[in-house]
Write an enzyme that holds these catalytic residues in place. Structure first.
Site, short mmCIF file in Angstrom:
data_model
loop_
_atom_site.label_atom_id
_atom_site.label_comp_id
_atom_site.label_asym_id
_atom_site.label_seq_id
_atom_site.Cartn_x
_atom_site.Cartn_y
_atom_site.Cartn_z
N ASP A 57 -11.87 -10.00 4.75
CA ASP A 57 -13.19 -10.06 4.11
C ASP A 57 -13.77 -11.47 4.14
OD1 ASP A 57 -12.99 -7.33 3.49
OD2 ASP A 57 -13.99 -7.62 1.55
N ASP B 274 -5.90 -7.51 4.37
CA ASP B 274 -7.11 -6.91 3.81
C ASP B 274 -7.98 -8.00 3.19
OD1 ASP B 274 -8.86 -4.89 2.77
OD2 ASP B 274 -7.94 -5.22 0.82
N TYR C 183 0.82 -1.21 0.00
CA TYR C 183 0.00 0.00 0.00
C TYR C 183 0.86 1.26 0.00
CZ TYR C 183 -4.53 -2.24 1.07
OH TYR C 183 -5.70 -2.96 1.03
N LYS D 78 4.20 -15.48 1.87
CA LYS D 78 4.21 -16.00 0.50
C LYS D 78 5.67 -16.19 0.10
CE LYS D 78 2.36 -17.31 -3.34
NZ LYS D 78 1.77 -18.66 -3.44
N ASP E 80 -2.04 -18.36 0.38
CA ASP E 80 -3.08 -18.98 -0.47
C ASP E 80 -3.68 -20.20 0.23
OD1 ASP E 80 -0.54 -20.08 -0.80
OD2 ASP E 80 -0.75 -20.45 -2.94
C1 IPM Z 1 -10.23 -1.99 4.51
C2 IPM Z 1 -10.53 -1.36 3.18
C3 IPM Z 1 -9.42 -0.38 2.81
C4 IPM Z 1 -8.10 -1.13 2.78
C5 IPM Z 1 -9.64 0.39 1.51
C6 IPM Z 1 -10.91 1.22 1.58
C7 IPM Z 1 -8.48 1.25 1.14
O1 IPM Z 1 -10.68 -2.34 2.22
O2 IPM Z 1 -10.03 -1.25 5.49
O3 IPM Z 1 -10.24 -3.22 4.60
O4 IPM Z 1 -7.79 -1.80 1.78
O5 IPM Z 1 -7.35 -1.04 3.76
MG MG Z 2 -10.78 -4.30 2.98
#
Ligand code: IPM
Ligand code: MG
Length: 360
Positions: free
Chosen positions: A242, A238, A134, A183, A214
């Site tokens: 999710d 990140d 990032y 990785k 992975d």
């Molecule tokens: C998160 C989000 C952010 C990230 C985005 C909005 C930049 O996906 O906080 O998980 O990737 O950190």
């Molecule tokens: Mg995210």
């Protein structure tokens, strides 16, 4: 804390865009209510970030917002669609991002997995938040083969070591297992395994389990109960977090805390602006509320945190659901406002039944 606390806290609320303002407002209402019960006060200053900040100040992360956050006890953040968030995280060096993924008993059937696969699920993802791909060298350029873009996954060893120490501490206070996402078969110059193992010498009770990211992603959806603490770099963390949303039934349920070395923190849901439902008043505020619970815990206001957790569990057990949890059968569809009212009512009941117990 509780009756002894009498603390005055100052927080900066940054609603942002999309459903951000709705979920922040909802959470603050609940926070103020619990503050009253627990006898601390909460001063709220409003800050700007993202597109709305750009319109007003010509910057996605204006200096005015940075100054407002200086010296505050915490930042409660909604969501932005573009710009500002990464700068805010970097500015205050919020390197340690905690993303708890715990199943709720009354929502087991909302999971993408069979209920028995997620029962008792209690994972803590620790994501490095201010470095890696990032923030590495990036740009667009061109050479004789054409135009290209690049983002560089770069970590100083010390950046890996400091997040490793945080993860080791957490694992030590939990079930003692630390899975390290890496990785190294493709990215051997980022030696997470070796660096974490070196730091782990100070934590002899923690078992280190290095895992190719992975493979880790696959195991998270096959058998998530095997995990305790998962340590990951910025990008992998990140993505993995999710998956947590699918496991618990909705990404709208998950909150996170991002802390710097002083314990100062940014508290936000892990979801985004959800433009498809923005302004409709139907967003799930529990992700942001969960982040606020982490803030209370960070302050040592554990009783206040516990009250919110209990009230939330009871409301969910009664079947109330926002739209993201697609209520079915006996379950009751509620909008954001109604869910907040129900939670506040539940918090008050909790308060009186406890007083009843004291005076009985
Ligand atoms: C998160 C989000 C952010 C990230 C985005 C909005 C930049 O996906 O906080 O998980 O990737 O950190
Ligand atoms: Mg995210």
């Amino acid at each position: 804390m509780g009756f002894l606390s009498n603390h005055n806290y100052r927080i900066v609320a940054i609603p942002g865009e999309g459903i951000g303002p709705e979920v922040v407002e909802a959470s603050l209402k609940i926070l103020q209510h619990v503050a009253q019960i627990e006898r601390f006060t909460l001063q709220v200053d409003y800050g700007w970030l993202g597109a709305t900040a750009f319109e007003q100040f010509g910057s996605y992360f204006p200096e005015a917002t940075a100054q407002l956050c200086d010296g505050a006890d915490g930042i409660v953040f909604g969501a932005v669609s573009q710009g500002g968030l990464l700068e805010l995280r970097k500015h205050f060096d919020f390197f340690c991002n905690l993303r708890p993924i715990a199943s709720v008993n009354s929502l087991l059937h909302k999971s993408s997995l069979r209920p028995e696969k997620v029962q008792g699920l209690d994972i803590l993802i620790i994501r490095e938040l201010v470095s890696g791909i990032y923030f590495g060298p990036s740009g667009r350029s061109s050479d004789d083969q054409g135009t290209y873009g690049y983002h560089t996954m770069r970590y100083y060893d010390e950046e890996i070591r400091r997040i490793a120490r945080k993860a080791l501490q957490q694992a030590q206070n939990r079930r003692g297992l630390l899975t390290v996402a890496h990785k190294e078969n493709a990215l051997p110059h980022l030696p997470w395994t070796r660096l974490v193992r070196e730091e782990a010498r100070q934590f002899p009770d923690v078992v280190i389990e290095p895992m190719l990211v992975d493979n880790l992603a696959m195991l998270m959806v096959l058998n998530p109960q095997q995990f305790d603490v998962i340590l990951a770099g910025n990008l992998f963390g990140d993505i993995l977090s999710d998956i947590g949303g699918a496991l618990v039934g909705s990404i709208g349920l998950l909150g996170s805390a991002s802390l710097n070395a002083d314990g100062f923190g940014l508290y936000e849901a892990i979801h985004g602006t959800a433009p498809d439902i923005a302004g409709l008043g139907i967003a799930n505020p529990l992700g942001t509320l969960g982040a606020c619970v982490l803030m209370l815990q960070q302050w040592g206001e554990v009783q206040a945190a516990q009250r919110i957790i209990k009230a939330q569990d009871r409301i969910l057990a009664k079947g109330y659901r926002t739209a993201d949890l697609s209520p079915q059968g006996e379950e009751i569809l509620v909008n954001t406002e109604t869910l907040v009212d129900l939670l506040i009512e539940e918090l008050s009941i909790g308060q009186y039944s406890e007083l009843g117990a004291i005076y009985a």
